[in-house]
Write an enzyme that holds these catalytic residues in place. Structure first.
Site, PDB file in Angstrom:
ATOM      1  N   CYS A   1      -0.459  -0.549  -2.030  1.00  0.00           N
ATOM      2  CA  CYS A   1      -0.130  -0.335  -3.482  1.00  0.00           C
ATOM      3  C   CYS A   1       0.220   0.833  -3.225  1.00  0.00           C
ATOM      4  O   CYS A   1       1.014   1.392  -4.421  1.00  0.00           O
ATOM      5  CB  CYS A   1      -1.280  -1.238  -3.722  1.00  0.00           C
ATOM      6  SG  CYS A   1      -1.558  -2.651  -3.712  1.00  0.00           S
TER       7      CYS A   1
ATOM      8  N   HIS B   1       5.512  -5.451 -10.130  1.00  0.00           N
ATOM      9  CA  HIS B   1       4.650  -4.733  -8.882  1.00  0.00           C
ATOM     10  C   HIS B   1       5.244  -5.533  -7.500  1.00  0.00           C
ATOM     11  O   HIS B   1       4.665  -6.091  -6.527  1.00  0.00           O
ATOM     12  CB  HIS B   1       3.436  -5.228  -9.250  1.00  0.00           C
ATOM     13  CG  HIS B   1       1.994  -4.783  -8.634  1.00  0.00           C
ATOM     14  ND1 HIS B   1       3.029  -3.308  -7.576  1.00  0.00           N
ATOM     15  CD2 HIS B   1       1.232  -5.028  -7.538  1.00  0.00           C
ATOM     16  CE1 HIS B   1       1.461  -3.567  -6.955  1.00  0.00           C
ATOM     17  NE2 HIS B   1       0.710  -3.588  -6.853  1.00  0.00           N
TER      18      HIS B   1
END
Lengths: 388, 134
Positions: free
Chosen positions: A87, A336
């Site tokens: 991420c 996201h």
């Protein structure tokens, strides 16, 4: 090393963007950033693109080459590199771009980040995200990614008395901010009750404590500060770009109430930028889960360790608070798309520092910070940006 | 998924074989090739070490939305466990009411089925934890 500035930004809307492919998302964000910077293709010296798991999400690796092709830059044969750190892929791509310009190797560098997560079905996406954790010693035994953050949440609650309501308040704040961001996936305002009534994913984290599965791309154009004024009236200086690392697994860490890599990156970033945490006017932090924002504001030194829940409750991080956090809506509400997130955070900070953030503009914002995390804290990147 | 990937981890997953640093004596699980304290001095000196299997719950969660390999098994408990030798690991807690699990709970390892590779594939075994009767 030379000073580096951001001279252009661009991003797509985040969300379930079924009508657009990975390629189209990359093209859209890249073209917007190049237009914003006012540069010509021939001026670009290198590309970096963050992507966590393009191979598993869309069956496509080698996206460095793909990015050059969608930008129509193939005849220039410039180097293009895909960067992966789960991420934190976008944040690490930013750091690579920063190093490339600061070192004097390249002048104009375009940094991108992208992920197309909705071309696979839900369970498959969960499995792919679990590859950010330790496959052999965490995921094999049944730990999920929300599960790892839930372990941190439970630990934090036990040690400091942080409550489920305080966790929920992070989501409520970020959804409110998202409602002011036209590019956010969720523009719907929610209440603490909505969060607590949403289905439990991994105790104590409810569905509305978790960031969503998203598609999207973001880009930024970097240049040496000394020539940045040639391209824009509002160059934003990168006064620190720090990347730090820790163990892949959560159980390998020295502590579970903090992300030591993020603490380390923050400390070095404040030293490099020669500022204190209280000098930060606006911050984008990695709120993949609500507990992550509470831990982040502690790790960044905005509040003492253990006081993050209380500070959130008291409004320290609200849009009109002392240090507004996640004005974009954060990962929680803006969305996201993992590889894009680190670069999208830079987009928001640049908008805020230019005074172009519209309804969610923080008054007189001059110093901004972006905090991007990979996995459960195995990678952390902190950028500090300043108006010059 | 190829079977060798699971087969090679059998000693650690079946019998909790970790590593002990031959220099400082610190115990590591899962096994490591280098002691992060002694670093180069420990190269080639990490010895196999069998954990006793007893530990304490440092934190836990109940997984309600499982990954595809654990479909139909939820809810189940996952915990961060501090082993008595000082190292930490991640594992399920079983054989008890989920409501009875708490931070500080004493547990011991037991040998259990963890997951299977589809209906016809290999069955993978390893450690889970249960309450330690004092």
């Amino acid at each position: 090393m030379r000073d580096v500035a951001v001279i252009g930004i661009g991003m797509t809307e985040f969300g379930e963007i079924w009508e657009k492919s990975f390629r189209e998302l990359v093209a859209e964000a890249g073209i917007k950033a190049i237009m914003d910077a006012g540069i010509e293709g021939e001026e670009i010296d290198a590309l970096y693109i963050g992507g966590m798991s393009t191979g598993r999400f869309i069956g496509q690796e080698h996206v460095g080459s793909l990015a050059v092709e969608v930008a129509g830059l193939e005849d220039l044969h410039i180097p293009s590199t895909r960067v992966e750190a789960a991420c934190a892929s976008g944040g690490v791509a930013m750091h690579q771009g920063y190093l490339a310009v600061a070192s004097g190797m390249y002048d104009i560098v375009v940094v991108g980040g992208a992920e197309k997560m909705t071309d696979v079905v839900g369970g498959e996406a969960t499995n792919i995200l679990a590859s950010a954790a330790d496959r052999e010693w965490e995921a094999f035994f049944g730990a999920t990614f929300p599960g790892l953050y839930a372990l941190m949440a439970k630990y934090h609650m036990h040690k400091y008395g942080t409550t489920q309501e305080q966790l929920a308040m992070v989501a409520v704040k970020n959804h409110y901010n998202g409602s002011l961001n036209p590019k956010a996936q969720f523009k719907r305002r929610i209440s603490v009750e909505d969060v607590l009534k949403s289905p439990m994913v991994a105790d104590p984290l409810h569905l509305l404590d978790c960031s969503p599965i998203s598609d999207g791309a973001a880009a930024a154009v970097l240049a040496p500060l000394e020539i940045a004024k040639k391209y824009t009236d509002k160059p934003i200086k990168i006064s620190a770009s720090i990347q730090a690392t820790d163990t892949l697994s959560l159980h390998g860490r020295k502590r579970f109430d903090a992300l030591p890599a993020a603490q380390h990156a923050a400390k070095l970033a404040y030293e490099k930028a020669d500022i204190k945490p209280k000098d930060v006017d606006v911050a984008e932090v990695h709120d993949c889960f609500t507990i992550a924002e509470i831990i982040a504001i502690e790790d960044l030194g905005f509040v003492e360790k253990g006081k993050g829940g209380k500070a959130t409750e008291e409004g320290l991080t609200a849009l009109d608070g002392e240090i507004p956090v996640n004005t974009s809506g954060g990962l929680k509400a803006k969305g996201h798309p993992v590889g894009a997130t680190g670069v999208a955070q830079i987009n928001e900070i640049v908008l805020q520092l230019r005074g172009e953030a519209g309804e969610r503009q923080v008054k007189e914002a001059e110093i901004g910070l972006a905090h991007n995390v990979g996995g459960s804290g195995g990678t952390a990147v902190v950028h500090i940006l300043e108006v010059i | 998924m190829g079977v060798p990937r699971y087969w090679r981890e059998i000693p650690s997953r079946y019998n909790l074989i970790g590593k002990k640093c031959g220099v400082c004596g610190k115990i590591y699980f899962p096994p490591r090739s280098i002691c992060p304290t002694c670093r180069r001095k420990s190269a080639g000196k990490m010895e196999d070490y069998k954990l006793d299997g007893k530990g304490t719950v440092e934190s836990f969660t109940i997984i309600r939305v499982p990954p595809p390999e654990f479909e139909g098994k939820s809810p189940y408990a996952i915990a961060l466990i501090k082993m008595d030798e000082g190292c930490y690991l991640t594992g399920q807690i079983v054989d008890c009411n989920l409501d009875d699990i708490h931070i500080g709970m004493r547990v011991e390892a037991c040998f259990r089925r963890i997951q299977e590779d589809g209906k016809r594939g290999a069955i993978y075994y390893g450690y889970k934890f249960r309450s330690l009767k004092s």
